[in-house]
Scaffold this motif. Sequence first.
Motif, PDB file in Angstrom:
ATOM      1  N   SER A   1      -3.008  -0.601   1.888  1.00 24.13           N
ATOM      2  CA  SER A   1      -1.582  -0.635   2.205  1.00 24.13           C
ATOM      3  C   SER A   1      -1.179  -1.999   2.755  1.00 24.13           C
ATOM      4  O   SER A   1      -0.048  -2.449   2.565  1.00 24.13           O
ATOM      5  CB  SER A   1      -1.255   0.469   3.221  1.00 24.13           C
ATOM      6  OG  SER A   1      -2.009   0.285   4.409  1.00 24.13           O
ATOM      7  N   TYR A   2      -2.132  -2.680   3.430  1.00 27.37           N
ATOM      8  CA  TYR A   2      -1.834  -4.004   3.967  1.00 27.37           C
ATOM      9  C   TYR A   2      -1.569  -4.993   2.843  1.00 27.37           C
ATOM     10  O   TYR A   2      -0.605  -5.774   2.890  1.00 27.37           O
ATOM     11  CB  TYR A   2      -3.005  -4.511   4.809  1.00 27.37           C
ATOM     12  CG  TYR A   2      -3.263  -3.702   6.061  1.00 27.37           C
ATOM     13  CD1 TYR A   2      -2.293  -3.590   7.054  1.00 27.37           C
ATOM     14  CD2 TYR A   2      -4.483  -3.052   6.246  1.00 27.37           C
ATOM     15  CE1 TYR A   2      -2.530  -2.857   8.208  1.00 27.37           C
ATOM     16  CE2 TYR A   2      -4.726  -2.325   7.400  1.00 27.37           C
ATOM     17  CZ  TYR A   2      -3.757  -2.218   8.374  1.00 27.37           C
ATOM     18  OH  TYR A   2      -3.991  -1.493   9.511  1.00 27.37           O
ATOM     19  N   SER A   3      -2.436  -4.971   1.821  1.00 25.41           N
ATOM     20  CA  SER A   3      -2.268  -5.889   0.698  1.00 25.41           C
ATOM     21  C   SER A   3      -0.971  -5.615  -0.044  1.00 25.41           C
ATOM     22  O   SER A   3      -0.244  -6.544  -0.417  1.00 25.41           O
ATOM     23  CB  SER A   3      -3.456  -5.782  -0.264  1.00 25.41           C
ATOM     24  OG  SER A   3      -4.660  -6.160   0.372  1.00 25.41           O
ATOM     25  N   ARG A   4      -0.668  -4.341  -0.236  1.00 24.76           N
ATOM     26  CA  ARG A   4       0.573  -3.993  -0.943  1.00 24.76           C
ATOM     27  C   ARG A   4       1.796  -4.419  -0.137  1.00 24.76           C
ATOM     28  O   ARG A   4       2.781  -4.910  -0.695  1.00 24.76           O
ATOM     29  CB  ARG A   4       0.603  -2.495  -1.240  1.00 24.76           C
ATOM     30  CG  ARG A   4      -0.403  -2.063  -2.311  1.00 24.76           C
ATOM     31  CD  ARG A   4      -0.140  -0.639  -2.761  1.00 24.76           C
ATOM     32  NE  ARG A   4      -0.383   0.321  -1.682  1.00 24.76           N
ATOM     33  CZ  ARG A   4      -1.570   0.869  -1.415  1.00 24.76           C
ATOM     34  NH1 ARG A   4      -2.634   0.531  -2.154  1.00 24.76           N
ATOM     35  NH2 ARG A   4      -1.719   1.748  -0.438  1.00 24.76           N
ATOM     36  N   ALA A   5       1.736  -4.239   1.184  1.00 21.55           N
ATOM     37  CA  ALA A   5       2.863  -4.624   2.032  1.00 21.55           C
ATOM     38  C   ALA A   5       3.082  -6.133   1.994  1.00 21.55           C
ATOM     39  O   ALA A   5       4.223  -6.614   1.936  1.00 21.55           O
ATOM     40  CB  ALA A   5       2.618  -4.167   3.471  1.00 21.55           C
ATOM     41  N   TRP A   6       1.974  -6.911   2.023  1.00 15.69           N
ATOM     42  CA  TRP A   6       2.118  -8.363   1.961  1.00 15.69           C
ATOM     43  C   TRP A   6       2.672  -8.807   0.616  1.00 15.69           C
ATOM     44  O   TRP A   6       3.550  -9.674   0.558  1.00 15.69           O
ATOM     45  CB  TRP A   6       0.776  -9.051   2.209  1.00 15.69           C
ATOM     46  CG  TRP A   6       0.866 -10.530   1.959  1.00 15.69           C
ATOM     47  CD1 TRP A   6       0.394 -11.224   0.885  1.00 15.69           C
ATOM     48  CD2 TRP A   6       1.530 -11.494   2.784  1.00 15.69           C
ATOM     49  NE1 TRP A   6       0.704 -12.548   0.992  1.00 15.69           N
ATOM     50  CE2 TRP A   6       1.405 -12.755   2.152  1.00 15.69           C
ATOM     51  CE3 TRP A   6       2.204 -11.415   4.004  1.00 15.69           C
ATOM     52  CZ2 TRP A   6       1.927 -13.918   2.686  1.00 15.69           C
ATOM     53  CZ3 TRP A   6       2.735 -12.577   4.542  1.00 15.69           C
ATOM     54  CH2 TRP A   6       2.595 -13.807   3.891  1.00 15.69           C
ATOM     55  N   ASP A   7       2.182  -8.214  -0.473  1.00 16.45           N
ATOM     56  CA  ASP A   7       2.673  -8.576  -1.802  1.00 16.45           C
ATOM     57  C   ASP A   7       4.172  -8.309  -1.917  1.00 16.45           C
ATOM     58  O   ASP A   7       4.921  -9.124  -2.477  1.00 16.45           O
ATOM     59  CB  ASP A   7       1.929  -7.784  -2.876  1.00 16.45           C
ATOM     60  CG  ASP A   7       0.500  -8.255  -3.059  1.00 16.45           C
ATOM     61  OD1 ASP A   7       0.168  -9.354  -2.576  1.00 16.45           O
ATOM     62  OD2 ASP A   7      -0.295  -7.511  -3.673  1.00 16.45           O
ATOM     63  N   GLU A   8       4.598  -7.192  -1.385  1.00 17.12           N
ATOM     64  CA  GLU A   8       6.027  -6.850  -1.446  1.00 17.12           C
ATOM     65  C   GLU A   8       6.846  -7.843  -0.623  1.00 17.12           C
ATOM     66  O   GLU A   8       7.907  -8.299  -1.062  1.00 17.12           O
ATOM     67  CB  GLU A   8       6.241  -5.426  -0.923  1.00 17.12           C
ATOM     68  CG  GLU A   8       7.693  -4.968  -0.992  1.00 17.12           C
ATOM     69  CD  GLU A   8       7.873  -3.539  -0.505  1.00 17.12           C
ATOM     70  OE1 GLU A   8       9.023  -3.116  -0.334  1.00 17.12           O
ATOM     71  OE2 GLU A   8       6.850  -2.846  -0.288  1.00 17.12           O
ATOM     72  N   TYR A   9       6.341  -8.170   0.560  1.00 18.71           N
ATOM     73  CA  TYR A   9       7.049  -9.121   1.414  1.00 18.71           C
ATOM     74  C   TYR A   9       7.140 -10.494   0.740  1.00 18.71           C
ATOM     75  O   TYR A   9       8.209 -11.115   0.706  1.00 18.71           O
ATOM     76  CB  TYR A   9       6.330  -9.260   2.760  1.00 18.71           C
ATOM     77  CG  TYR A   9       6.843 -10.394   3.610  1.00 18.71           C
ATOM     78  CD1 TYR A   9       8.025 -10.278   4.325  1.00 18.71           C
ATOM     79  CD2 TYR A   9       6.142 -11.609   3.672  1.00 18.71           C
ATOM     80  CE1 TYR A   9       8.516 -11.325   5.081  1.00 18.71           C
ATOM     81  CE2 TYR A   9       6.620 -12.665   4.429  1.00 18.71           C
ATOM     82  CZ  TYR A   9       7.806 -12.519   5.135  1.00 18.71           C
ATOM     83  OH  TYR A   9       8.286 -13.563   5.884  1.00 18.71           O
ATOM     84  N   ALA A  10       6.017 -10.976   0.199  1.00 17.54           N
ATOM     85  CA  ALA A  10       5.991 -12.293  -0.438  1.00 17.54           C
ATOM     86  C   ALA A  10       6.919 -12.331  -1.646  1.00 17.54           C
ATOM     87  O   ALA A  10       7.659 -13.301  -1.854  1.00 17.54           O
ATOM     88  CB  ALA A  10       4.570 -12.650  -0.845  1.00 17.54           C
ATOM     89  N   HIS A  11       6.910 -11.269  -2.434  1.00 14.45           N
ATOM     90  CA  HIS A  11       7.774 -11.205  -3.620  1.00 14.45           C
ATOM     91  C   HIS A  11       9.242 -11.218  -3.224  1.00 14.45           C
ATOM     92  O   HIS A  11      10.050 -11.967  -3.789  1.00 14.45           O
ATOM     93  CB  HIS A  11       7.449  -9.938  -4.427  1.00 14.45           C
ATOM     94  CG  HIS A  11       8.347  -9.744  -5.616  1.00 14.45           C
ATOM     95  ND1 HIS A  11       9.525  -9.013  -5.553  1.00 14.45           N
ATOM     96  CD2 HIS A  11       8.252 -10.202  -6.893  1.00 14.45           C
ATOM     97  CE1 HIS A  11      10.101  -9.025  -6.730  1.00 14.45           C
ATOM     98  NE2 HIS A  11       9.351  -9.737  -7.557  1.00 14.45           N
TER      99      HIS A  11
END
Length: 427
Positions: free
Chosen positions: A410-420
């Motif tokens: 969930s951490y990786s997905r949250a960061w990817d969403e934030y960066a995008h």
Amino acid sequence: MEGNQKLMSRMDEAGFTQNELAEAMNAYLRALGHAGTVSDRTVRNWLTGKTRLPHSRQREALETVFNCRITELGFAPRGEKDPPPSGPMEDRVLRRHFISASAGIALTAASATPAHGHSAQRRVGADDVERLLSKFSALIVSDQQYGGRLTIETQASSLAAEALALQERGTASQRVRGALYACAAAFISSAMWAAIDGRRLDEAQNYFDRAAGLAAMSGDSTIQFRIWSHAGSLYRHLGRPADALAANDVARGLPIARRDPLFASLGHARHAVIHGLVGNATDVRRAIGHAREAHDRADPNDHRPVWMTAVRDQGEIEELALSAHLSLGNFEKAEAHAHRSLVLLRPYMQRDRAIVTARLAHAQLGQGDIELAIATAQSIPAGVFTRHPRITRLLGDFGVRLHAAAPDSSYSRAWDEYAHDTRRNNA
């Protein structure tokens, strides 16, 4: 025409506001002996399509600033595919070389323009040098706030041309002439640093060649130190650690480094970063120790150039120690240096603060503090995230390492969403 999207895209890519583009163009025009009459309204009229084609001198300045043909900026006269050329291609190459490598080319062009009234040469004195130094101080503050922008690079090149023009158009004592060469070298060194910071490394190499020659003519070891120290950073970014160490050794061997412990401290700290890149932990510890000892010996009341402010405050020394230990994988020590640097850096030093914060996130991730690391990375202002090449790269590497540490989490997905979302909203 519903707006000039090509020009708008080029401005966004370079980080220009309407006013900043106008200032960059005016600096170029003034360096060539013309009046700088471009305003933010002029640029706005180009963007909206109210003005379909700039006049010839403005086209020349636009082509130089953006290093492309005017047609690539969305301009074309009615009924024609291409506007009249603003000069032969060879001339455009020379004009670009003025911006990216040599203030001397601009000086040649400016000197070729007859002076109005053919008036006699005026006397150039200390007041002219002080005026240039005040502009240099303002440029340094702008760099510490924003860093890496093409606007800073362009402005610095134009100011160097202004300093050199005084050599040609006025009479001066030998001392003042040396000071003018030092001013020109200082401006080119700022252009060099902006290019390094913006990852325009080929241009940075050209600036170094020009700055080193000007500094040698000045006989000023203070600006020579800055230039050779920047060369060490350039070679480090180019993946040439042996050359980086050699360049930094030149800086450390200059009279100013032997005379002033604060300059010696900076030289040792930058040596530590290079040793960190090649994995030499013993030399990193030794260099950081020497940097601290030298800093403790320095007289805080001595007068020093404005670009040494963060060194005097020790914020840059801690930042360099952070970088060295991060390269070695000493994440706990790196985090400690990051926190000390953030306390010591002055509030307006936004570029350095963002870089230190990004490296702090790396150090926290390296210790397994994933949630804290993400929060730290997300604290960097969104505009800095997307517009500063070094920070963008640091945060891109952060995402890669996060996925390696916590794949499909969930951490990786949250960061990817934030960066995008950050990139999309600040595109």
